[in-house]
Design a protein around this motif. Structure first.
Motif, short mmCIF file in Angstrom:
data_model
loop_
_atom_site.label_atom_id
_atom_site.label_comp_id
_atom_site.label_asym_id
_atom_site.label_seq_id
_atom_site.Cartn_x
_atom_site.Cartn_y
_atom_site.Cartn_z
N ALA A 106 0.83 -1.21 0.00
CA ALA A 106 0.00 0.00 0.00
C ALA A 106 0.85 1.26 0.00
O ALA A 106 1.95 1.29 0.57
N SER A 107 0.33 2.29 -0.61
CA SER A 107 1.08 3.55 -0.76
C SER A 107 1.32 4.25 0.57
O SER A 107 2.23 5.06 0.69
N ASP A 108 0.51 3.92 1.60
CA ASP A 108 0.71 4.57 2.90
C ASP A 108 1.68 3.81 3.82
O ASP A 108 1.90 4.20 4.96
N VAL A 109 2.28 2.72 3.32
CA VAL A 109 3.27 1.98 4.10
C VAL A 109 4.57 2.79 4.07
O VAL A 109 5.09 3.12 3.00
N SER A 110 5.10 3.09 5.25
CA SER A 110 6.33 3.88 5.34
C SER A 110 7.54 3.01 5.03
O SER A 110 7.50 1.78 5.17
N VAL A 111 8.61 3.66 4.64
CA VAL A 111 9.87 2.96 4.41
C VAL A 111 10.31 2.24 5.67
O VAL A 111 10.73 1.08 5.63
N GLU A 112 10.19 2.90 6.81
CA GLU A 112 10.61 2.33 8.09
C GLU A 112 9.82 1.04 8.39
O GLU A 112 10.40 0.03 8.78
N LEU A 113 8.51 1.06 8.17
CA LEU A 113 7.69 -0.12 8.43
C LEU A 113 8.05 -1.25 7.46
O LEU A 113 8.15 -2.41 7.87
N ALA A 114 8.25 -0.92 6.21
CA ALA A 114 8.62 -1.94 5.22
C ALA A 114 9.95 -2.60 5.59
O ALA A 114 10.07 -3.82 5.56
N LEU A 115 10.93 -1.79 5.94
CA LEU A 115 12.24 -2.34 6.31
C LEU A 115 12.18 -3.18 7.58
O LEU A 115 12.91 -4.17 7.72
N ALA A 116 11.29 -2.83 8.49
CA ALA A 116 11.18 -3.55 9.76
C ALA A 116 10.43 -4.88 9.62
O ALA A 116 10.55 -5.73 10.50
N THR A 117 9.70 -5.06 8.52
CA THR A 117 8.83 -6.24 8.44
C THR A 117 9.02 -7.12 7.21
O THR A 117 8.54 -8.24 7.19
N ILE A 118 9.70 -6.63 6.19
CA ILE A 118 9.85 -7.40 4.95
C ILE A 118 11.30 -7.85 4.81
O ILE A 118 12.18 -7.03 4.60
N GLN A 119 11.50 -9.15 4.94
CA GLN A 119 12.85 -9.72 4.84
C GLN A 119 13.27 -9.92 3.39
O GLN A 119 14.40 -9.67 3.02
#
Length: 142
Positions: A106-119
């Protein structure tokens, strides 16, 4: 007369239904395609190409199913929003996204959240995400 208010927030673009590709064909092959189109077998070049691709996918359907099962790929569309990624972060999980089709972040997913959760991300098809998220995850996209 009642007044109406207009939203000044940009609308989220809906996911595309298809992905545009470019192919190169030899002149003889292209001429044969054009001949079949001119004779009414296909409405246009795109119709011919889509039909040819679908026929090949049908021919190799069993092989595709076996690979999907072996590689544990999600077949179709898999979407990840803030809620799903926040739940993964709360559970201490890192996601390995494996999709044959369309993976959408989703477009509202932050870079920080993506890096913290997507391996890792493996997509055979298309990945839709903001440019910032794609750039941040570039080393994790296979």
């Amino acid at each position: 007369m009642p007044s109406s208010s207009l939203s000044t927030q940009p609308r989220a673009k809906p996911p595309a239904e298809s992905e545009k590709i470019t192919i190169n064909l030899g002149y003889i092959d292209l001429g044969q395609v054009d001949l079949l189109v001119a004779e009414g077998f296909y409405s246009n070049r795109t119709d011919f190409i889509r039909t040819a691709i679908r026929n090949q996918l049908t021919t190799h359907g069993d092989a595709v199913k076996q690979v999907v099962a072996r590689k544990t790929l999600v077949l179709g569309l898999q979407s990840f929003g803030v809620a799903e990624l926040e739940a993964a972060r709360s559970a201490g999980q890192m996601l390995d996204i494996r999709v044959l089709g369309l993976a959408s972040i989703a477009s509202d997913v932050s870079v920080e959240l993506a890096l913290a959760t997507i391996q890792s991300i493996t997509v055979l098809g298309a990945l839709q995400a903001s440019a910032a998220v794609k750039a941040a995850l570039a080393s994790r996209i296979h």
